[in-house]
Design an enzyme around this catalytic site. Structure first.
Site, PDB file in Angstrom:
ATOM      1  N   ASP A   1       6.860   3.745  20.336  1.00 31.14           N
ATOM      2  CA  ASP A   1       6.869   2.337  19.931  1.00 31.14           C
ATOM      3  C   ASP A   1       7.500   1.514  21.042  1.00 31.14           C
ATOM      4  OD1 ASP A   1       7.160  -0.184  18.663  1.00 31.14           O
ATOM      5  OD2 ASP A   1       7.408   0.780  16.718  1.00 31.14           O
ATOM      6  N   PRO A   2       6.815   0.475  21.520  1.00 32.81           N
ATOM      7  CA  PRO A   2       7.430  -0.381  22.544  1.00 32.81           C
ATOM      8  C   PRO A   2       8.705  -1.056  22.066  1.00 32.81           C
ATOM      9  CG  PRO A   2       5.064  -0.774  22.402  1.00 32.81           C
ATOM     10  CD  PRO A   2       5.431   0.076  21.226  1.00 32.81           C
TER      11      PRO A   2
ATOM     12  N   ASP B   1       0.806  -1.219   0.000  1.00 41.19           N
ATOM     13  CA  ASP B   1       0.000   0.000   0.000  1.00 41.19           C
ATOM     14  C   ASP B   1       0.837   1.266   0.000  1.00 41.19           C
ATOM     15  OD1 ASP B   1       0.912  -0.334   2.564  1.00 41.19           O
ATOM     16  OD2 ASP B   1      -1.056  -0.444   3.495  1.00 41.19           O
TER      17      ASP B   1
ATOM     18  N   CYS C   1      10.952  -0.574  -3.947  1.00 38.60           N
ATOM     19  CA  CYS C   1      11.539  -1.663  -3.174  1.00 38.60           C
ATOM     20  C   CYS C   1      11.734  -2.884  -4.065  1.00 38.60           C
ATOM     21  CB  CYS C   1      10.692  -1.992  -1.950  1.00 38.60           C
ATOM     22  SG  CYS C   1       9.250  -3.012  -2.289  1.00 38.60           S
TER      23      CYS C   1
ATOM     24  N   ALA D   1       0.141  -7.927  17.485  1.00 38.63           N
ATOM     25  CA  ALA D   1       0.044  -8.492  16.137  1.00 38.63           C
ATOM     26  C   ALA D   1      -0.122  -7.395  15.112  1.00 38.63           C
ATOM     27  CB  ALA D   1      -1.138  -9.451  16.047  1.00 38.63           C
TER      28      ALA D   1
ATOM     29  N   TRP E   1       7.479   1.153   2.759  1.00 38.05           N
ATOM     30  CA  TRP E   1       7.091   2.495   2.344  1.00 38.05           C
ATOM     31  C   TRP E   1       8.331   3.339   2.002  1.00 38.05           C
ATOM     32  CZ3 TRP E   1       2.227   5.484   3.799  1.00 38.05           C
ATOM     33  CH2 TRP E   1       1.101   4.653   3.739  1.00 38.05           C
TER      34      TRP E   1
ATOM     35  N   ARG F   1       3.731  -5.749   9.633  1.00 34.15           N
ATOM     36  CA  ARG F   1       3.962  -6.331   8.324  1.00 34.15           C
ATOM     37  C   ARG F   1       5.432  -6.696   8.156  1.00 34.15           C
ATOM     38  NH1 ARG F   1      -1.158  -5.462   9.490  1.00 34.15           N
ATOM     39  NH2 ARG F   1      -2.504  -5.165   7.715  1.00 34.15           N
TER      40      ARG F   1
END
Length: 718
Positions: free
Chosen positions: A196-197, A18, A44, A590, A175, A593
């Site tokens: 972010d953990p 995406d 990519c 969860a 991305w 990606r």
């Protein structure tokens, strides 16, 4: 069209993920894909593997019919005419028996290149029961933006001096276009706050890395709002003149002091104050979209807080612009022709009473501001403004309550693996009288179908976009090779079904090119004239204006209030009720990606599978020692809802007491069929671990919580 000639050039957009990288295709010494703009080398490795994808021996290139049963399928190749005749006949019989509302669709327009067409078909048949995976990925973000500003916002990367990321990990394979923007911003001195953990590659670039507990983003954001209001750091002029609900917001935010949030988030209060001040004192801060906010119990509040922060600090239409809907070519919304669906049928939309924000009930509340702006319709922003509720739809498919759902189409979407409660989705498909899948592969969803129709891929498709109504632009992508085998575009399928079901008048265009010419007629162009350029700008309607009921930024949302939802953001503990932390000692996360796949796709491609051959569970070294897990062990990860089997990766970047599992894993090379686990989907996919019961859903949007609070255990496979 024909394959690109030697020396030829075409342009397109890669949708292997995406990220949507713009690409150039040249045939000098063979067809090669490269970045469209050489100054922005955003592409990519997946894009270079288009041949491996297109020519893969497992790709479906001719229609297939299941002449066995769902639990014991026997597949036979048939002609297109037979497939479409039989599908139309069976769908018409179901509608005759149960009503048009018995027909449901799950669709990902990005993957099929058409927006609005499926909704047009459903609207003219009379079905309101459309769902889309964008519910868990930007579509719901767009709806919350709309409830605050009246439309979506676009970040101004060129001038940003502060970037706030919530869980985004960008890189050359994730991305890449945004990764280049991030690198450019940091190079000119912009600061980065990463929430972010985990310790990710992007987090290592951050000036401030806030390693909060999973699922506590909302508490952090409310504390930032608390600090900014209490310390008078907000833009008073903007707040007083362009917003409503400030006093109510301030009262709500008083309950979320930095100390209170610190105890929930697992970080210190002073860090919360420091980063709140940094954001408020920036000149041009941005909070780019990230999927983490779309998959939480507190999703609506997380996204609302982000929207509110932009407004409080005066960044709306300064560094984050409300672009608004636009006029020009016929939009996806106009093509969908929602006026064809009666109010009686709209009222039957599954789940709209319990989760109204993304339903027709929510969309109707924008009627007055859209009309006042000069629009003759209410735009369906991001294809998610008037959708049914997925979990409620699957329940109706299983139970026939509140009424039967008996026909289901999965369009460019591996439905079985795309939502929570995979077990329940399988049961729902087994209860159908007709299941049709349009895809490239025999996915786990396709294996439960009656018919599988072969779709074309982006490199084989001339397409007019975008497939979602968000930005004021029309885009044009040119195919550079013929469709493999008998693969066909989605408009061909819809047109053929419509003709067979008495809807020819609603689909008068003979093929996609006549459809494109119809869409381009308002700007006086045809596909042949417009498609030589990658894009055509459209005219924004009231750019920068707020198409909310009040005409202002709604810090207290009148839309949410009218729908019976909390109009102000809040924080609710996402923990599952009565969780046994002794039995399930870890918090599971969860939805992240992998670099080499996109959702459930690309596991077929050898060059990508070599790099990521197995589904992996990441756990901290202390937890590995605690549970007797070694690197490379096969493990069983179990929640109260289900279990999966994953390969253990010992990773010190993963917070102690937590477990990260991947999204979308199956193994196409393994045996097919439900009795054999659907190519491992029932053994490896994260959808097996999470409930779609109300306790695990966001109260306004109804999307499942995948991002914290759910307990799990991990055990070595003996």
């Amino acid at each position: 069209m024909t394959d690109i000639d030697p020396g030829g050039f075409r342009h397109s957009t890669c949708v292997f993920c995406d990220g949507g990288c713009a690409v150039a295709i040249r045939n000098d010494e063979g067809i090669a894909v490269s970045p469209l703009d050489p100054n922005v080398p955003a592409i990519c490795s997946k894009a270079h593997l288009w041949r491996d994808y297109r020519n893969h021996p497992d790709r479906i290139t001719k229609p297939r019919k299941n002449v066995g049963s769902r639990t014991n399928p026997v597949w036979r190749e048939i002609e297109w005419g037979q497939a479409l005749d039989e599908i139309a006949e069976r769908l018409a019989a179901i509608i005759e028996k149960y009503g048009a509302e018995a027909f449901a669709v799950s669709e990902m327009p990005l993957n099929i290149g058409f927006g609005g067409i499926t909704r047009r078909f459903m609207n003219h048949l009379g079905s309101p029961n459309y769902i889309a995976p964008v519910l868990l990925c930007m579509g719901n973000t767009a709806q919350v933006h709309r409830a605050t500003y009246g439309w979506y916002t676009a970040a101004d990367w060129e001038h940003a001096d502060l970037i706030v990321y919530f869980g985004q990990n960008r890189g050359p394979e994730l991305w890449p276009a945004e990764f280049l923007k991030l690198k450019a911003a940091l190079a000119r001195g912009a600061k980065l706050i990463e929430v972010d953990p985990r310790i990710t590659d992007t987090a290592l670039l951050a000036d401030h890395h806030l390693r909060i507990n999973y699922g506590t983003d909302g508490a952090l954001l409310l504390a930032w709002i608390n600090v900014i209001i209490e310390e008078g750091l907000y833009d008073r002029e903007f707040v007083e003149n362009r917003t409503i609900g400030f006093e109510e917001l301030a009262e709500r935010a008083r309950a979320y002091s930095p100390e209170t949030a610190a105890s929930l988030c697992g970080i210190d209060a002073e860090t919360i104050r420091t980063t709140a001040r940094l954001y408020a004192n920036a000149n041009a801060a941005i909070i780019p979209w990230g999927v983490v906010g779309d998959m939480q119990k507190n999703s609506t509040s997380v996204l609302r807080c982000q929207c509110i922060l932009r407004a409080l600090c005066g960044f709306v239409n300064k560094s984050e612009h409300v672009v608004g809907p636009s006029t020009g070519p016929v939009s996806n919304t106009q093509l969908a022709d929602y006026e064809a669906l009666s109010q009686e049928q709209r009222d039957k939309q599954i789940g709209s009473e319990a989760y109204p924000l993304l339903s027709f009930k929510g969309m109707d509340l924008y009627e007055k501001p859209c009309r006042s702006a000069g629009l003759d319709h209410v735009p369906d922003i991001m294809g998610c403004s008037c959708t049914a509720h997925p979990a409620s739809l699957f329940e109706a498919m299983r139970t026939a309550r509140p009424y039967p759902i008996k026909a289901f189409f999965a369009v460019g979407n591996n439905t079985v693996m795309s939502y929570a409660n995979q077990q329940g989705i399988i049961e729902a498909l087994l209860a159908q009288e007709l299941v049709v899948v349009y895809d490239h592969w025999m996915t786990p969803t396709a294996q439960l179908a009656d018919y599988v129709l072969p779709g074309d891929a982006w490199m084989e498709r001339d397409i007019m976009g975008p497939t979602f109504d968000v930005a004021p632009v029309a885009t044009f992508c040119q195919a550079f090779c013929e469709p493999a085998g008998e693969c066909r575009d989605w408009y061909f399928v819809i047109k053929e079904l419509a003709d067979r079901m008495g809807l020819s008048g609603a689909f008068p265009w003979r093929d996609r090119y006549e459809l494109y010419d119809f869409r381009l007629a308002p700007i006086g162009k045809t596909w042949a004239e417009a498609s030589d350029r990658p894009a055509e700008p459209c005219r924004p309607i009231a750019a920068g204006a707020f198409l909310t009921p009040s005409g202002k930024v709604e810090l207290k949302s009148s839309v949410l209030e009218a729908l019976g939802c909390d109009p102000l953001p809040s924080y609710e503990d996402p923990s599952e009720p009565d969780a046994d932390e002794t039995e399930y000692p870890l918090t599971v996360f969860a939805g992240v990606r992998d670099k080499c796949s996109y959702n459930t796709n690309h596991h077929q491609i050898p060059a990508l599978r070599m790099r990521e051959p197995e589904p992996e569970a990441y756990l901290n070294p202390a937890d590995a020692e605690r549970f007797g897990i070694d690197e490379g062990d096969w493990t069983t990860v179990t929640t109260a809802h289900g279990s999966v089997r994953l390969l253990a990766v010992i990773d010190e970047r993963q917070p102690e007491g937590t477990l990260r599992v991947p999204h979308g894993w199956w193994k196409p090379e393994t045996p097919q069929g439900l009795g054999k686990g659907l190519n491992g989907a029932c053994l490896h996919n994260d959808g097996m671990l999470f409930s779609d019961e109300p306790w695990n859903l966001d109260p306004a949007q109804g999307l499942p919580n995948l991002r914290g609070g759910i307990r799990a255990k991990i055990e070595r496979v003996r």
